[in-house]
Design a protein around this motif. Structure first.
Motif, short mmCIF file in Angstrom:
data_model
loop_
_atom_site.label_atom_id
_atom_site.label_comp_id
_atom_site.label_asym_id
_atom_site.label_seq_id
_atom_site.Cartn_x
_atom_site.Cartn_y
_atom_site.Cartn_z
N THR A 29 0.84 -1.20 0.00
CA THR A 29 0.00 0.00 0.00
C THR A 29 0.87 1.25 0.00
OG1 THR A 29 -0.16 -0.08 2.42
CG2 THR A 29 -1.92 -1.13 1.17
N PHE A 48 -1.88 -1.97 -3.94
CA PHE A 48 -3.15 -1.23 -3.92
C PHE A 48 -2.76 0.20 -3.64
CE2 PHE A 48 -7.13 0.01 -1.53
CZ PHE A 48 -7.93 0.06 -2.66
N PRO A 50 -2.70 4.66 -5.07
CA PRO A 50 -3.43 5.69 -5.82
C PRO A 50 -2.74 6.19 -7.09
CG PRO A 50 -2.40 6.66 -3.90
CD PRO A 50 -2.20 5.18 -3.77
N SER A 64 -16.15 -1.00 -5.27
CA SER A 64 -15.53 -1.83 -4.25
C SER A 64 -15.45 -3.30 -4.66
CB SER A 64 -16.31 -1.70 -2.93
OG SER A 64 -16.30 -0.37 -2.47
N ILE A 67 -12.52 -3.77 -6.88
CA ILE A 67 -11.26 -3.76 -6.14
C ILE A 67 -10.93 -5.18 -5.70
CG2 ILE A 67 -10.12 -3.06 -4.00
CD1 ILE A 67 -11.63 -0.42 -4.18
N THR A 91 -6.30 2.85 -6.54
CA THR A 91 -7.34 3.39 -5.68
C THR A 91 -7.38 4.91 -5.84
OG1 THR A 91 -8.14 3.55 -3.41
CG2 THR A 91 -5.77 3.61 -3.71
N LEU A 95 -12.97 5.84 -4.05
CA LEU A 95 -13.00 4.43 -3.67
C LEU A 95 -12.64 4.24 -2.19
CD1 LEU A 95 -11.33 2.79 -6.81
CD2 LEU A 95 -13.74 2.71 -6.16
N ASN A 96 -11.72 5.05 -1.71
CA ASN A 96 -11.31 4.93 -0.31
C ASN A 96 -12.39 5.35 0.68
OD1 ASN A 96 -8.83 3.99 -1.07
ND2 ASN A 96 -7.74 5.90 -0.71
#
Length: 215
Positions: A29, A48, A50, A64, A67, A91, A95-96
């Motif tokens: 991440t 995952f 941005p 979602s 994802i 992301t 989406l977050n």
């Protein structure tokens, strides 16, 4: 491993490189320029994240559920012997901060969809890493081309099992369209609503959604 000295660093990618070399899957991440090193080492890291990075297969989920599905597809495709490249499931702020119902598959079902991580021994991976030159770039491009076919095959397998697809490009109302809106990510849902409204008014508008991008 002293041969790893040129790949050392303090980023999450460096840690992911070490983990993957020794047979452990990583879901990152955090990201850095080290993702290029993973590509030339032919290591299938999955992130995952941005931002889009070169030398990676990039998935642009719309919601979602996608994802979840895209992360599974990212492992399945990137770990194939004909690919062995990093993959990013992109992301963003929308989406977050979205809450939706998601069909979460069991661990056993996921394991049946993805083959086990089977890489060469770490020393061999390091020894035969690609040179960062035109020849190395050509090998990576071939791997990207192989990914295209494998994504389509996995999408069909996923459709038969779960009635959902993971297409490279998804289109709507494009057969007779005079104007096509090209989009990706969560904005695609609103774009499709706009296309339907314009269609109701007699406008010949279509939509092409980029779902997976291969640099």
């Amino acid at each position: 491993n002293p041969d790893m000295s040129s790949f050392s660093g303090d980023s999450a990618v460096s840690a992911g490189i070490g983990s993957t070399l020794y047979g452990k899957r990583s879901l990152l991440t955090s990201m850095s320029g080290d993702i290029k090193r993973a590509a030339f080492l032919r290591l299938p890291l999955v992130a995952f994240y941005p931002k889009v990075k070169n030398y990676s297969i990039v998935f642009f989920p719309q919601n979602s559920q996608e994802i979840f599905d895209d992360i599974i597809a990212a492992y399945a495709v990137s770990e194939d012997k004909k690919v062995l490249l990093p993959a990013i499931v992109k992301t963003d702020f929308v989406l977050n901060n979205t809450y939706e119902t998601v069909d979460v598959l069991t661990q056993k079902i996921v394991e049946n969809m993805i083959d086990g991580l089977d890489l060469e021994k770490p020393d061999r991976h390091i020894k035969y890493r690609l040179n960062q030159n035109l020849e190395g770039e050509a090998v990576l491009q071939k791997a990207m081309d192989n990914a295209k076919k494998l994504i389509s095959e996995f999408s069909e397998k996923y459709r038969k099992k779960f009635k959902r697809t993971i297409p490279l490009i998804e289109s709507a109302q494009t057969a007779d369209a005079e104007t096509i809106i090209v989009t990706y990510g969560p904005a695609s849902g609103n774009a499709l609503l706009a296309v339907n409204e314009l269609r109701a008014k007699g406008e010949k508008v279509g939509l092409a959604r980029i779902h997976i991008y291969r640099p």
